[in-house]
Design a protein around this motif. Sequence first.
Motif, PDB file in Angstrom:
ATOM      1  N   PRO A   1       0.303   4.844  -1.554  1.00 45.36           N
ATOM      2  CA  PRO A   1      -0.527   5.899  -2.302  1.00 45.36           C
ATOM      3  C   PRO A   1       0.239   6.963  -2.771  1.00 45.36           C
ATOM      4  CG  PRO A   1      -1.023   6.001   0.183  1.00 45.36           C
ATOM      5  CD  PRO A   1      -0.242   4.562  -0.065  1.00 45.36           C
TER       6      PRO A   1
ATOM      7  N   THR B   1      -3.971   3.771 -12.014  1.00 41.25           N
ATOM      8  CA  THR B   1      -4.623   4.901 -11.415  1.00 41.25           C
ATOM      9  C   THR B   1      -4.998   6.212 -12.050  1.00 41.25           C
ATOM     10  OG1 THR B   1      -2.464   5.665 -10.792  1.00 41.25           O
ATOM     11  CG2 THR B   1      -3.599   4.147  -9.108  1.00 41.25           C
TER      12      THR B   1
ATOM     13  N   PHE C   1       0.833  -1.183   0.063  1.00 42.95           N
ATOM     14  CA  PHE C   1       0.219  -0.055  -0.082  1.00 42.95           C
ATOM     15  C   PHE C   1       0.818   1.384   0.039  1.00 42.95           C
ATOM     16  CE2 PHE C   1      -2.701   3.294   2.111  1.00 42.95           C
ATOM     17  CZ  PHE C   1      -3.696   3.407   1.215  1.00 42.95           C
TER      18      PHE C   1
ATOM     19  N   LEU D   1      -1.401  -0.671  -4.542  1.00 41.65           N
ATOM     20  CA  LEU D   1      -2.269   0.293  -3.878  1.00 41.65           C
ATOM     21  C   LEU D   1      -3.260  -0.568  -3.223  1.00 41.65           C
ATOM     22  CD1 LEU D   1      -2.911   3.039  -6.490  1.00 41.65           C
ATOM     23  CD2 LEU D   1      -1.873   3.249  -4.433  1.00 41.65           C
TER      24      LEU D   1
END
Length: 343
Positions: free
Chosen positions: A155, A195, A153, A223
Amino acid sequence: MKIGLVGFGFGGKYFHAPLLAAAPGVQFAGVVTKSPERQAEVAQLYPGVPTFDSLADLKAAGAQAVAISTPAATHIPLVHEAIGLGLAVVSDKPFALDAADARGAVEAAEQAGVKLSVYQNRRWDADLLTVKKLVEAGELGTVFRFESRFERFDPTGRPPAAGGGILLDFGSHLVDQALYLFGPADSVYAELDTTSPDELESRVFVAITHTNGVISHLIGNWLEGAPGPRYRVSGSTGSFVLETPMEGQEALLLKGLNPATAGDDWGVEPESGWGKIYRGDDGTPVPTERGSWDTYYPAFAAAVRGEGEVPVDPRDAIASLEVLDAARRSAATGQIVSLGAAG
């Protein structure tokens, strides 16, 4: 065996240089980099190890082989250059951007009589070695599904362009491990997500149906807020589940350790990180095998001396890239792509 290194970015600095420097029977012959900052890093971390401006200069200084750890798009041109100089060569993954380029490089090495291998170090991950041992011993009965994940993860970051995006970067390992365990692919289905339209993919799902009937589900995700189990291997008499996201050899290297300085702690996973075999609700812990990235370069050096085969057959990289090429086609069309025995 005098082995040099091209590139001293993240991969060269952390995944190759420490293992070359610590490998028995190997002399770390130097680093090819024109960056003054990286030349200074080499001098600080490896006093006495020279830096060079070119592969030709490395060869002239006596190197017999070279490892290439540079951005993905440069691997194949540098492999061909090394072959032309008569240097045995290790290429980092992804070996190439597609199977056609990989095949051309492998054939060039074969014609020149030059040893070539691909740095699929994660074949010697502690957790994968454990899965391999369980499968080969029949501890799970007949395996019918293999689930494998590289998830994190992040971001604030994005898939590194230098690695070719998640499909090539993570996928090179995920697919290689699946083919290594369960053999050739018969068909491929994939989903790729980004994304934003101008970015490389940040999430990938690849399903491989192997010719022996095993189905592999491979997931790479930049992510994922809740990373899933590293492995779930389902068989007719039980399933093996490993919850730990990633085994520890990479973490040791990032801390500045290597197999020599870590000693007996190298590649050893704590009991808290062991997986379990489940047959219903109760899980039986399985001691994790010792990880052994440290065996790669000694084995490669031995192969260059004519003592055995290279640790990873470069034609395995062609097979993996055929699967990754098929994954792109599948994601673009929404269709299953058939490979047959050629996959």
